[in-house]
Design an enzyme around this catalytic site. Sequence first.
Site, PDB file in Angstrom:
ATOM      1  N   GLY A  77       0.835  -1.194   0.000  1.00 43.22           N
ATOM      2  CA  GLY A  77       0.000   0.000   0.000  1.00 43.22           C
ATOM      3  C   GLY A  77       0.866   1.239   0.000  1.00 43.22           C
ATOM      4  O   GLY A  77       2.058   1.173   0.337  1.00 43.22           O
TER       5      GLY A  77
ATOM      6  N   GLN B 267       2.928   9.911   1.789  1.00 47.91           N
ATOM      7  CA  GLN B 267       4.284   9.349   1.819  1.00 47.91           C
ATOM      8  C   GLN B 267       5.143   9.819   0.651  1.00 47.91           C
ATOM      9  O   GLN B 267       6.364   9.714   0.711  1.00 47.91           O
ATOM     10  CB  GLN B 267       4.221   7.808   1.807  1.00 47.91           C
ATOM     11  CG  GLN B 267       3.625   7.236   3.075  1.00 47.91           C
ATOM     12  CD  GLN B 267       3.473   5.739   2.961  1.00 47.91           C
ATOM     13  OE1 GLN B 267       2.499   5.251   2.402  1.00 47.91           O
ATOM     14  NE2 GLN B 267       4.430   4.998   3.473  1.00 47.91           N
TER      15      GLN B 267
ATOM     16  N   CYS C 159       6.124  -0.299   7.499  1.00 50.04           N
ATOM     17  CA  CYS C 159       5.777   0.896   6.728  1.00 50.04           C
ATOM     18  C   CYS C 159       6.961   1.275   5.861  1.00 50.04           C
ATOM     19  O   CYS C 159       8.098   1.287   6.340  1.00 50.04           O
ATOM     20  CB  CYS C 159       5.415   2.041   7.675  1.00 50.04           C
ATOM     21  SG  CYS C 159       4.921   3.552   6.810  1.00 50.04           S
ATOM     22  N   LEU C 160       6.681   1.612   4.614  1.00 52.86           N
ATOM     23  CA  LEU C 160       7.760   2.021   3.704  1.00 52.86           C
ATOM     24  C   LEU C 160       8.427   3.304   4.183  1.00 52.86           C
ATOM     25  O   LEU C 160       9.569   3.566   3.818  1.00 52.86           O
ATOM     26  CB  LEU C 160       7.200   2.209   2.287  1.00 52.86           C
ATOM     27  CG  LEU C 160       6.686   0.930   1.619  1.00 52.86           C
ATOM     28  CD1 LEU C 160       6.013   1.253   0.291  1.00 52.86           C
ATOM     29  CD2 LEU C 160       7.814  -0.077   1.417  1.00 52.86           C
TER      30      LEU C 160
ATOM     31  N   HIS D 213      -4.196   1.516   7.922  1.00 55.10           N
ATOM     32  CA  HIS D 213      -2.823   2.035   7.948  1.00 55.10           C
ATOM     33  C   HIS D 213      -2.674   3.208   6.968  1.00 55.10           C
ATOM     34  O   HIS D 213      -2.110   4.253   7.314  1.00 55.10           O
ATOM     35  CB  HIS D 213      -1.868   0.877   7.612  1.00 55.10           C
ATOM     36  CG  HIS D 213      -0.423   1.236   7.476  1.00 55.10           C
ATOM     37  ND1 HIS D 213       0.539   0.768   8.352  1.00 55.10           N
ATOM     38  CD2 HIS D 213       0.247   1.985   6.557  1.00 55.10           C
ATOM     39  CE1 HIS D 213       1.724   1.229   7.978  1.00 55.10           C
ATOM     40  NE2 HIS D 213       1.575   1.963   6.886  1.00 55.10           N
ATOM     41  N   GLU D 214      -3.209   3.031   5.753  1.00 58.75           N
ATOM     42  CA  GLU D 214      -3.089   4.089   4.729  1.00 58.75           C
ATOM     43  C   GLU D 214      -3.938   5.299   5.086  1.00 58.75           C
ATOM     44  O   GLU D 214      -3.515   6.437   4.878  1.00 58.75           O
ATOM     45  CB  GLU D 214      -3.492   3.564   3.340  1.00 58.75           C
ATOM     46  CG  GLU D 214      -2.746   2.340   2.839  1.00 58.75           C
ATOM     47  CD  GLU D 214      -1.243   2.434   2.959  1.00 58.75           C
ATOM     48  OE1 GLU D 214      -0.695   3.551   3.046  1.00 58.75           O
ATOM     49  OE2 GLU D 214      -0.607   1.366   2.991  1.00 58.75           O
TER      50      GLU D 214
ATOM     51  N   HIS E 137      -2.150   7.492   7.392  1.00 63.28           N
ATOM     52  CA  HIS E 137      -1.180   8.369   6.720  1.00 63.28           C
ATOM     53  C   HIS E 137      -1.860   9.647   6.241  1.00 63.28           C
ATOM     54  O   HIS E 137      -1.304  10.739   6.378  1.00 63.28           O
ATOM     55  CB  HIS E 137      -0.550   7.662   5.517  1.00 63.28           C
ATOM     56  CG  HIS E 137       0.590   6.747   5.834  1.00 63.28           C
ATOM     57  ND1 HIS E 137       1.736   7.167   6.487  1.00 63.28           N
ATOM     58  CD2 HIS E 137       0.789   5.428   5.552  1.00 63.28           C
ATOM     59  CE1 HIS E 137       2.584   6.134   6.592  1.00 63.28           C
ATOM     60  NE2 HIS E 137       2.024   5.068   6.049  1.00 63.28           N
TER      61      HIS E 137
HETATM   62  O1  GNR Z   1       4.062  -2.628   2.538  1.00 69.32           O
HETATM   63  C1  GNR Z   1       3.456  -2.490   3.598  1.00 69.32           C
HETATM   64  N1  GNR Z   1       3.182  -3.587   4.351  1.00 69.32           N
HETATM   65  C2  GNR Z   1       2.357  -3.562   5.470  1.00 69.32           C
HETATM   66  C3  GNR Z   1       2.377  -4.671   6.297  1.00 69.32           C
HETATM   67  C4  GNR Z   1       1.564  -4.714   7.406  1.00 69.32           C
HETATM   68  C5  GNR Z   1       0.727  -3.661   7.684  1.00 69.32           C
HETATM   69  C6  GNR Z   1       0.714  -2.545   6.870  1.00 69.32           C
HETATM   70  C7  GNR Z   1       1.520  -2.490   5.767  1.00 69.32           C
HETATM   71  S1  GNR Z   1       1.475  -1.107   4.730  1.00 69.32           S
HETATM   72  C8  GNR Z   1       3.084  -1.137   4.065  1.00 69.32           C
HETATM   73  C9  GNR Z   1       3.229  -0.077   2.998  1.00 69.32           C
HETATM   74  C10 GNR Z   1       3.083   1.286   3.624  1.00 69.32           C
HETATM   75  O2  GNR Z   1       3.894   1.784   4.345  1.00 69.32           O
HETATM   76  N2  GNR Z   1       1.959   1.905   3.408  1.00 69.32           N
HETATM   77  O3  GNR Z   1       1.726   3.089   3.976  1.00 69.32           O
HETATM   78 NI    NI Z   2       2.897   3.137   5.744  1.00 71.94          NI
END
Ligand code: GNR
Ligand code: NI
Length: 167
Positions: A46, A51, A91-92, A133-134, A137
């Site tokens: 995601g 980001q 998270c990236l 999660h997104e 952000h």
């Molecule tokens: O790649 C991602 N893997 C992930 C794994 C577990 C819970 C959430 C994520 S999101 C993350 C990509 C990201 O940072 N999205 O904002």
């Molecule tokens: Ni993230």
Amino acid sequence: MAKLSILRYPDPRLYTVAKPVETVDDRIRKLVADMAETMYAAPGIGLAATQVDTHLQVVVIDTSEEHNDLRVFINPVIVSADGMAIHEEGCLSVPGIYDKVTRAERVTVQALDADGKSFTLEAEGLMAVCVQHEMDHLLGKVFVQYLSTLKQSRIKNKLKKRVLETM
Ligand code: GNR
Ligand code: NI
């Protein structure tokens, strides 16, 4: 398409609250395409526009193993949520850091797709985690902010050291 650079925690720009998209036009579709390319290249499941330092309510998600199920969420709203589930998240924007976060187990999200068409998705499992999660952000929130302040400062130090090591 173009690969975009991803902001790293604790970059203050990650705390920006994203604005709704007014019109889903070619500029937004270009952003979506660039975000998808950036997410697949990372690789991640995601990515939120926040980001990549674009403060509009745009999210891309692909939780499929084959990387062939891109979902686009523009102006997403969670219309219902239930249950509680703990998942290990990453998270990236916080590379190499993983920890458990408690979130709703199931969410129903309403959003616009890349054609500006409204849709509703009932999500559970990894998709539910990723949607929440997104959407965090977009509100300027990074998953580490759910952890203790001690863990947050350790994570900041770890990321700082790693940046220094690559200088
Ligand atoms: O790649 C991602 N893997 C992930 C794994 C577990 C819970 C959430 C994520 S999101 C993350 C990509 C990201 O940072 N999205 O904002
Ligand atoms: Ni993230």
